[in-house]
Design a protein around this motif. Structure first.
Motif, PDB file in Angstrom:
ATOM      1  N   LEU A   1      21.602  46.473  85.175  1.00  0.00           N
ATOM      2  CA  LEU A   1      21.059  45.139  84.965  1.00  0.00           C
ATOM      3  C   LEU A   1      22.103  44.156  84.452  1.00  0.00           C
ATOM      4  O   LEU A   1      22.152  43.006  84.901  1.00  0.00           O
ATOM      5  N   VAL A   2      22.940  44.597  83.523  1.00  0.00           N
ATOM      6  CA  VAL A   2      23.908  43.676  82.923  1.00  0.00           C
ATOM      7  C   VAL A   2      25.109  43.456  83.841  1.00  0.00           C
ATOM      8  O   VAL A   2      25.520  42.308  84.080  1.00  0.00           O
ATOM      9  N   VAL A   3      25.668  44.537  84.373  1.00  0.00           N
ATOM     10  CA  VAL A   3      26.896  44.432  85.159  1.00  0.00           C
ATOM     11  C   VAL A   3      26.596  44.337  86.654  1.00  0.00           C
ATOM     12  O   VAL A   3      27.034  43.402  87.330  1.00  0.00           O
TER      13      VAL A   3
ATOM     14  N   LEU B   1      26.848  40.800  88.622  1.00  0.00           N
ATOM     15  CA  LEU B   1      27.896  40.570  89.620  1.00  0.00           C
ATOM     16  C   LEU B   1      27.310  40.292  91.001  1.00  0.00           C
ATOM     17  O   LEU B   1      27.876  39.504  91.772  1.00  0.00           O
ATOM     18  N   LEU B   2      26.197  40.920  91.328  1.00  0.00           N
ATOM     19  CA  LEU B   2      25.570  40.675  92.629  1.00  0.00           C
ATOM     20  C   LEU B   2      25.232  39.199  92.803  1.00  0.00           C
ATOM     21  O   LEU B   2      25.254  38.675  93.925  1.00  0.00           O
ATOM     22  N   LEU B   3      24.923  38.511  91.700  1.00  0.00           N
ATOM     23  CA  LEU B   3      24.515  37.113  91.764  1.00  0.00           C
ATOM     24  C   LEU B   3      25.682  36.138  91.760  1.00  0.00           C
ATOM     25  O   LEU B   3      25.472  34.918  91.767  1.00  0.00           O
ATOM     26  N   THR B   4      26.920  36.638  91.762  1.00  0.00           N
ATOM     27  CA  THR B   4      28.086  35.748  91.681  1.00  0.00           C
ATOM     28  C   THR B   4      28.599  35.337  93.050  1.00  0.00           C
ATOM     29  O   THR B   4      29.756  34.923  93.170  1.00  0.00           O
ATOM     30  N   PHE B   5      27.777  35.427  94.077  1.00  0.00           N
ATOM     31  CA  PHE B   5      28.243  35.051  95.415  1.00  0.00           C
ATOM     32  C   PHE B   5      28.428  33.537  95.561  1.00  0.00           C
ATOM     33  O   PHE B   5      29.069  33.073  96.519  1.00  0.00           O
TER      34      PHE B   5
ATOM     35  N   LEU C   1      25.236  48.876  91.423  1.00  0.00           N
ATOM     36  CA  LEU C   1      23.794  49.121  91.549  1.00  0.00           C
ATOM     37  C   LEU C   1      23.533  50.362  92.381  1.00  0.00           C
ATOM     38  O   LEU C   1      22.639  51.167  92.055  1.00  0.00           O
ATOM     39  N   TRP C   2      24.270  50.535  93.459  1.00  0.00           N
ATOM     40  CA  TRP C   2      24.074  51.679  94.363  1.00  0.00           C
ATOM     41  C   TRP C   2      24.299  52.995  93.609  1.00  0.00           C
ATOM     42  O   TRP C   2      23.532  53.953  93.777  1.00  0.00           O
ATOM     43  N   VAL C   3      25.334  53.039  92.789  1.00  0.00           N
ATOM     44  CA  VAL C   3      25.673  54.278  92.083  1.00  0.00           C
ATOM     45  C   VAL C   3      24.602  54.659  91.068  1.00  0.00           C
ATOM     46  O   VAL C   3      24.209  55.828  90.955  1.00  0.00           O
TER      47      VAL C   3
ATOM     48  N   ASN D   1      23.097  43.384 100.306  1.00  0.00           N
ATOM     49  CA  ASN D   1      21.661  43.575 100.134  1.00  0.00           C
ATOM     50  C   ASN D   1      21.114  44.781 100.883  1.00  0.00           C
ATOM     51  O   ASN D   1      20.348  45.568 100.315  1.00  0.00           O
ATOM     52  N   GLY D   2      21.478  44.929 102.135  1.00  0.00           N
ATOM     53  CA  GLY D   2      20.927  46.018 102.932  1.00  0.00           C
ATOM     54  C   GLY D   2      21.251  47.393 102.379  1.00  0.00           C
ATOM     55  O   GLY D   2      20.448  48.324 102.505  1.00  0.00           O
ATOM     56  N   SER D   3      22.413  47.532 101.740  1.00  0.00           N
ATOM     57  CA  SER D   3      22.804  48.838 101.191  1.00  0.00           C
ATOM     58  C   SER D   3      21.889  49.288 100.059  1.00  0.00           C
ATOM     59  O   SER D   3      21.821  50.480  99.744  1.00  0.00           O
ATOM     60  N   LEU D   4      21.177  48.342  99.440  1.00  0.00           N
ATOM     61  CA  LEU D   4      20.283  48.657  98.326  1.00  0.00           C
ATOM     62  C   LEU D   4      18.825  48.792  98.753  1.00  0.00           C
ATOM     63  O   LEU D   4      17.976  49.180  97.940  1.00  0.00           O
ATOM     64  N   ALA D   5      18.527  48.439 100.003  1.00  0.00           N
ATOM     65  CA  ALA D   5      17.134  48.402 100.447  1.00  0.00           C
ATOM     66  C   ALA D   5      16.458  49.765 100.358  1.00  0.00           C
ATOM     67  O   ALA D   5      15.266  49.858 100.046  1.00  0.00           O
TER      68      ALA D   5
END
Length: 464
Positions: free
Chosen positions: A65-67, A71-75, A223-225, A279-283
């Motif tokens: 959640l923190v990292v 970071l995902l939102l820094t696009f 997030l994936w890990v 995004n798709g990698s987390l779906a």
């Protein structure tokens, strides 16, 4: 010194947060305590083993959640400080607010509030819904507006989660329905009510840069890990938790590979889209949550991961432009593609898995719900015979409908409240701009027109 109109929105934020933190301190001082330490050595060992088994999962979720999500939102290239900081602020504010609401319920029922790690986990899950929902309006809202979103969404989520899990008895150990679907449609309702029928033109600061896309992709990998911990943390230790971890890894691996395939096929030159990868990698992790601990073959997890990734990537390519054109719907981060579509796929899959499961397997999983929630209540529909299994499948579908309906309604109401002038929504020319909220040390490195601070003061003066 008098507060000028241009500084009033910035003064409102610390004032509100200071009052909130002070009220929280008073509430904890009067009503909140810890459980007494166990006297028996066996009980102490049992508590220690439980702590050691759950705290590593809790740490993983914190990193997510923190990292990872931050970071995902820094696009957005000129909104990185704001994305990371607002994400961190909302996480802490929403978690504390959820603890207060949980505490008030326990105070009314039992006359006292005992804090434990399970309470913190439930509070963090409530905070997750806020972090996801605000992605729909990322960059176009002020911090005061975001805090109001958290204040409204947390109680709406807790009420929805109680209805879906406790009342209907829906099986959703990884939060596919209660977290991802709810937060997605809350965010879409929020966006629609906030912006109304006004079509938002493409902002020049919306275009990601090479560096911002790179940071966002790093967030995806983090997030994936750690995603299996998010899904498995509330599973029963042992076989169910082991199965949830394996199914999550399989689903996310399949979604990562499928994302590359579909993204490449959609481009005439066969090139990959960073947004699809982010995004798709987390779906797969979103979709698998409702069925992660259920007795199903490994190939089902792989298939679900691939199907959810296809839905996510195709959603970015076709559905998002369609909704923007026909419904004038703004979805800045594409939460409908990452959380909404895979969440619906996962919710539907849970109904199918239960419908085709053997009676013995279904009996085991239905009983497991009461153990995880600790309420000892009977799951609706009964446990005996094929009718009970069929009923549970219907309850899964009903829970999905409740999540969509409740979130849309509460999101629309919250979005309407966000239009209050005192909350000072940033003007269009200053959206997606860190310098509106942060002291940027080296303005020379920040592209764009000069005089941003003066422009911001004038624009905010006009708004307020």
């Amino acid at each position: 010194m008098a507060v000028t109109p241009s500084t009033r929105p910035h003064r409102l934020l610390p004032l509100f947060l200071g009052l909130f933190q002070g009220a929280l301190l008073l509430f904890f001082a009067l009503f909140v305590t810890y459980d007494d330490p166990p006297v028996q050595a066996e009980d102490a060992n049992l508590m220690a083993n439980h702590l050691y088994s759950i705290f590593p999962f809790f740490q993983d979720i914190q990193v997510m959640l923190v990292v990872g999500l931050g970071l995902l939102l820094t696009f957005l290239p000129r909104y990185g400080f704001s994305a990371l900081t607002h994400n961190f602020l909302l996480l802490n504010f929403a978690m504390q607010w959820a603890l207060v609401l949980q505490g008030l319920l326990r105070l009314l029922q039992h006359g006292q509030v005992h804090l434990d790690l399970h309470s913190l986990l439930i509070a963090e899950f409530a905070a997750v819904t806020v972090l996801i929902s605000v992605g729909a309006v990322l960059g176009r809202t002020s911090p005061c507006q975001l805090l109001l979103v958290a204040a409204c969404e947390v109680p709406a989520y807790l009420a929805s989660e109680w209805t879906i899990i406790t009342h209907l008895g829906v099986l959703d150990v990884g939060g596919t329905i209660t977290i991802h679907v709810f937060s997605c449609y809350f965010g879409l309702g929020l966006s629609k009510a906030l912006f109304g029928a006004a079509r938002q033109q493409m902002h020049p600061k919306e275009t990601p840069s090479h560096r911002s896309d790179f940071l966002s992709l790093v967030g995806t990998f983090i997030l994936w890990v750690f995603w299996p911990s998010f899904v498995a943390v509330l599973c029963q230790p042992g076989d169910a938790q082991h199965r949830a971890i394996l199914n999550t890894l399989l689903a996310m691996s399949a979604s990562a590979v499928t994302t590359v395939v579909v993204s490449s096929l959609l481009d005439k030159d066969g090139k990959l889209s960073p947004g699809h990868l982010q995004n798709g990698s987390l779906a797969g992790g979103v979709a698998i949550g409702a069925v992660a601990d259920m007795a199903m073959p490994p190939v089902a997890a792989l298939a679900l991961g691939s199907l959810s990734a296809m839905a996510c990537v195709l959603g970015f390519r076709f559905l998002t432009p369609f909704l923007a054109r026909k419904l004038v719907l703004q979805d800045q981060c594409g939460i409908h593609n990452l959380h909404g579509l895979p969440g619906i796929v996962g919710g539907a899959a849970s109904a199918v898995v239960i419908a085709v499961a053997s009676d013995g397997a279904s009996r085991s999983h239905l009983s497991q719900l009461a153990l995880v929630k600790g309420n000892g209540s009977e799951v609706p529909g009964g446990l005996g015979g094929g009718r009970g299994v069929g009923r549970q499948a219907l309850y899964q579908a009903a829970g999905l409908a409740v999540a969509v309906g409740a979130s849309l309604l509460s999101g629309l109401l919250t979005g309407t409240a966000l239009r209050l002038p005192c909350l000072a929504r940033p003007p269009e020319q200053l959206c997606f701009e860190d310098s509106l909220y942060f002291k940027i040390q080296d303005e020379a490195e920040s592209p764009g027109p000069a005089g941003t601070a003066e422009e911001g003061a004038l624009a905010l003066k006009e708004r307020v």
